[in-house]
Write a protein that holds these residues in place. Structure first.
Motif, PDB file in Angstrom:
ATOM      1  N   ARG A 110      -7.401  20.691 -26.411  1.00 41.77           N
ATOM      2  CA  ARG A 110      -8.306  21.595 -27.130  1.00 41.77           C
ATOM      3  C   ARG A 110      -9.635  20.932 -27.501  1.00 41.77           C
ATOM      4  N   GLY A 111      -9.807  19.677 -27.150  1.00 39.60           N
ATOM      5  CA  GLY A 111     -11.055  18.974 -27.456  1.00 39.60           C
ATOM      6  C   GLY A 111     -11.179  18.571 -28.909  1.00 39.60           C
ATOM      7  N   GLN A 112     -10.057  18.527 -29.625  1.00 40.83           N
ATOM      8  CA  GLN A 112     -10.061  18.150 -31.032  1.00 40.83           C
ATOM      9  C   GLN A 112      -9.857  16.656 -31.234  1.00 40.83           C
ATOM     10  N   TYR A 113      -9.548  15.949 -30.146  1.00 40.46           N
ATOM     11  CA  TYR A 113      -9.281  14.517 -30.229  1.00 40.46           C
ATOM     12  C   TYR A 113      -9.683  13.889 -28.909  1.00 40.46           C
ATOM     13  N   ASN A 114     -10.428  12.797 -28.978  1.00 35.58           N
ATOM     14  CA  ASN A 114     -10.778  12.043 -27.775  1.00 35.58           C
ATOM     15  C   ASN A 114      -9.706  10.987 -27.532  1.00 35.58           C
ATOM     16  N   PRO A 115      -9.154  10.950 -26.333  1.00 36.03           N
ATOM     17  CA  PRO A 115      -8.134   9.943 -26.069  1.00 36.03           C
ATOM     18  C   PRO A 115      -8.749   8.549 -25.998  1.00 36.03           C
ATOM     19  N   SER A 116      -7.947   7.556 -26.339  1.00 38.91           N
ATOM     20  CA  SER A 116      -8.388   6.178 -26.140  1.00 38.91           C
ATOM     21  C   SER A 116      -8.487   5.935 -24.634  1.00 38.91           C
TER      22      SER A 116
END
Length: 82
Positions: free
Chosen positions: A39-45
């Motif tokens: 959902r674009g609420q968190y950027n992955p490492s």
């Protein structure tokens, strides 16, 4: 503040018939994290993005980008970017 990372994760995951839970277990993440990324609420490492790309056997840039992705129909049918 970091930029939003755009992704095609949900589309690829569904296309391949992989649940959020299965993907999360395979890459060592929580299934909610997968949802947040989709959902674009968190950027992955970087580590997680690479694990996800490896799981799907795709280059990381096929799944993640700093710029919005062009619609796949444009890419497949050769419509020029405006």
């Amino acid at each position: 503040m970091s930029e939003q990372v755009h992704n095609r994760l949900a589309m690829v995951r569904v296309e391949r018939g992989v649940s959020r839970q299965a993907l999360a277990e395979a890459v060592g993440a929580h299934y909610q994290t997968v949802g947040y990324i989709e959902r674009g609420q968190y950027n992955p490492s970087l580590d997680l993005a690479l694990k996800i790309a490896e799981f799907f056997e795709l280059p990381v840039e096929a799944l993640f980008s700093l710029r919005p992705f062009r619609p796949l129909t444009d890419e497949v049918y050769g419509r020029k970017q405006q």
